[in-house]
Scaffold this active site. Sequence first.
Site, PDB file in Angstrom:
ATOM      1  N   GLY A 179       0.820  -1.208   0.000  1.00  0.00           N
ATOM      2  CA  GLY A 179       0.000   0.000   0.000  1.00  0.00           C
ATOM      3  C   GLY A 179       0.851   1.253   0.000  1.00  0.00           C
ATOM      4  O   GLY A 179       2.076   1.201   0.106  1.00  0.00           O
ATOM      5  N   THR A 297       6.224   0.946   6.320  1.00  0.00           N
ATOM      6  CA  THR A 297       4.895   0.657   6.841  1.00  0.00           C
ATOM      7  C   THR A 297       4.498   1.713   7.857  1.00  0.00           C
ATOM      8  O   THR A 297       5.258   2.012   8.780  1.00  0.00           O
ATOM      9  CB  THR A 297       4.806  -0.733   7.509  1.00  0.00           C
ATOM     10  OG1 THR A 297       3.618  -0.824   8.276  1.00  0.00           O
ATOM     11  CG2 THR A 297       5.995  -1.009   8.408  1.00  0.00           C
ATOM     12  N   ASP A 299       2.283   1.219   9.919  1.00  0.00           N
ATOM     13  CA  ASP A 299       1.916   0.489  11.133  1.00  0.00           C
ATOM     14  C   ASP A 299       3.083   0.321  12.102  1.00  0.00           C
ATOM     15  O   ASP A 299       2.875  -0.060  13.258  1.00  0.00           O
ATOM     16  CB  ASP A 299       1.376  -0.899  10.777  1.00  0.00           C
ATOM     17  CG  ASP A 299       0.017  -0.836  10.108  1.00  0.00           C
ATOM     18  OD1 ASP A 299      -0.624   0.227  10.198  1.00  0.00           O
ATOM     19  OD2 ASP A 299      -0.396  -1.834   9.499  1.00  0.00           O
ATOM     20  N   MET A 342      -5.604   3.085  11.308  1.00  0.00           N
ATOM     21  CA  MET A 342      -5.003   1.884  10.739  1.00  0.00           C
ATOM     22  C   MET A 342      -4.211   1.114  11.796  1.00  0.00           C
ATOM     23  O   MET A 342      -3.694   1.684  12.749  1.00  0.00           O
ATOM     24  CB  MET A 342      -4.097   2.243   9.556  1.00  0.00           C
ATOM     25  CG  MET A 342      -4.855   2.489   8.267  1.00  0.00           C
ATOM     26  SD  MET A 342      -3.732   2.700   6.870  1.00  0.00           S
ATOM     27  CE  MET A 342      -4.866   2.443   5.502  1.00  0.00           C
ATOM     28  N   GLU A 398      -7.938  -0.597  13.705  1.00  0.00           N
ATOM     29  CA  GLU A 398      -8.851  -1.349  12.832  1.00  0.00           C
ATOM     30  C   GLU A 398      -8.884  -2.840  13.152  1.00  0.00           C
ATOM     31  O   GLU A 398      -9.885  -3.513  12.908  1.00  0.00           O
ATOM     32  CB  GLU A 398      -8.449  -1.162  11.368  1.00  0.00           C
ATOM     33  CG  GLU A 398      -7.058  -1.695  11.030  1.00  0.00           C
ATOM     34  CD  GLU A 398      -6.718  -1.532   9.555  1.00  0.00           C
ATOM     35  OE1 GLU A 398      -7.628  -1.674   8.718  1.00  0.00           O
ATOM     36  OE2 GLU A 398      -5.533  -1.284   9.245  1.00  0.00           O
ATOM     37  N   TYR A 476      -7.492   6.130   4.829  1.00  0.00           N
ATOM     38  CA  TYR A 476      -6.577   6.330   3.708  1.00  0.00           C
ATOM     39  C   TYR A 476      -5.985   7.735   3.672  1.00  0.00           C
ATOM     40  O   TYR A 476      -4.997   7.970   2.963  1.00  0.00           O
ATOM     41  CB  TYR A 476      -7.289   6.006   2.394  1.00  0.00           C
ATOM     42  CG  TYR A 476      -7.616   4.534   2.293  1.00  0.00           C
ATOM     43  CD1 TYR A 476      -6.623   3.593   2.037  1.00  0.00           C
ATOM     44  CD2 TYR A 476      -8.910   4.070   2.500  1.00  0.00           C
ATOM     45  CE1 TYR A 476      -6.905   2.242   1.980  1.00  0.00           C
ATOM     46  CE2 TYR A 476      -9.205   2.718   2.442  1.00  0.00           C
ATOM     47  CZ  TYR A 476      -8.203   1.809   2.180  1.00  0.00           C
ATOM     48  OH  TYR A 476      -8.483   0.471   2.131  1.00  0.00           O
ATOM     49  N   LEU A 478      -4.394   8.965   6.068  1.00  0.00           N
ATOM     50  CA  LEU A 478      -3.148   8.920   6.828  1.00  0.00           C
ATOM     51  C   LEU A 478      -1.949   8.577   5.965  1.00  0.00           C
ATOM     52  O   LEU A 478      -0.819   8.984   6.252  1.00  0.00           O
ATOM     53  CB  LEU A 478      -3.249   7.886   7.959  1.00  0.00           C
ATOM     54  CG  LEU A 478      -4.373   8.039   8.976  1.00  0.00           C
ATOM     55  CD1 LEU A 478      -4.178   7.053  10.112  1.00  0.00           C
ATOM     56  CD2 LEU A 478      -4.447   9.458   9.509  1.00  0.00           C
TER      57      LEU A 478
END
Length: 553
Positions: A179, A297, A299, A342, A398, A476, A478
């Site tokens: 992504g 990432t 995350d 996310m 999420e 999205y 972010l």
Amino acid sequence: MALASPVDYAGTFTSSQKHHSFVMPGCNGLRCSTIGFGNKSRAAGHLVVRAMSMDRPKLDFSNSNWKDQFQEDFDRRFSLPHLTDIIDVESRPTTFSLKSRAPLENVTGSSEESWNGYVNDDDRALLKVIKFASPTSAGADCIDPDCSWVEQWVHRAGPRKQIYFEPQCVKAGIVTCGGLCPGLNDVIRQIVLTLEKYGVKNIVGIQHGFRGFFEDHLAEVPLNRHVVQNINLAGGSFLGVSRGGASISDIVDSIQARRLDMLFVLGGNGTHAGADAIHDECRKRKLKVSIIGVPKTIDNDILLMDKTFGFDTAVEAAQRAINSAYIEAHSAFHGIGLVKLMGRSSGFITMHASLSSGQVDICLIPEVPFTLDGPNGVLRHLEHLIETKGFALMCVAEGAGQVRLPSHARWGLNCQHEEWFTKDLLNQEYLQRSNATDASGNMVLGDIGAHLQQKIKSHFREINVHSDVKYIDPTYMLRAVRANASDAILCTVLGQNAVHGAFAGFSGITTGICNTHNVYLPIPEVIKTPRLVDPNSRMWHRCLTSTGQPDFC
């Protein structure tokens, strides 16, 4: 912090790890060799302490030489794969130098011809820097029950005096997978600029991830300083991204056909797993090709690294949504702001965004179990907040309440109910599990935010208390923004070090920051499992102090 495997107090390492070959979730659809985890049991009456790695030999702590055994295994696992392991290749003096045109002068005023800007091959950085006194210390990351100090050294990143490629003959490729993430263009730009500093003239971009290796209409994009000069001023990826891809063999066939000597792969855990599989196939064919990963990432879920690029920007971007939810909740009668961020299996964005805001009352992440109903549930705490302050603000990841994680991730949780330790789930699953997966093999998640919104509304209706719930999902937003200053600097460093690593002859490695130092790590060591928030860490404790929330279990 690396995930922990349990070690019982008697000193028996209880890992039952096995290797399997299958399409791993998050492997971008590629067939990769990865790690499977066996079941772990908690021996009655034994103190369980957390170990740094999930891949180490059995250690007999009664043996006075156990440290030597551990060190030998650690050095083996963190040894960097090199082109000279499989082919005969001679090094040559580097073409990379930052010396000025005129001779430098040292402090004595005499001419100084040498430049001390290179990293020695024997330079190392410590992977762990805290010596814990006890396994019960907050965030304790111990090897043995006594928390003995064992130095764990990893390779320092940077330019070397000797290189293993002729720059004028090199063709280098760059590919961005998975992504979007803030900073992709910054890394692309810096890789190109650094390659040119070495003297490389043939640089190409592979369009739309691994898909660009096998779809004929996706041509190579020639890259140079003039092409990439301003791409860092925009978000997204100049080369495009995609999930999924062809077989590893087909990708390496394409690498050979394109005559690539270096491939820089920008992506997260799944992309790195694919890069490692490509590296292994290149080694089997004895190709002089360097495969270098750059961890991407938002995350922040890659093992052993302080942070990955895009994370700081995502946390900053989340503030706009959280602040909006706060204003809505504070302005309404019995207002409740709910923000979903996310974080499929790790809650770093949600935790750091909550800390940064300072206004969040409830923070829910995948790593920490919670209940909605009952006297200790989230809904009862919302009642309390409405009664005492008139409004409330929630921030939820999420994957909270619905992600199945390896059972070893439970160790260290301080939950009052023992049944949490006997379940295969880290959290209760509040949404019906879907068997659907995306192109990368990731489970398609339900909308925990919308589910919580409905549960909150229903609960307050049942108790006959007015509530005004405002749900904001900035997902999205972010990741589509331009990198902030902090991430831009990190991207610059990572891009440069990726090129230095390739010219140094390494392959199958990634570059990142460990304890503020830039290092190279073997890809297999960072893709064993996603990095998770440690519920016993000081950072999570700080988040709880900030929100004031109780244990929801």
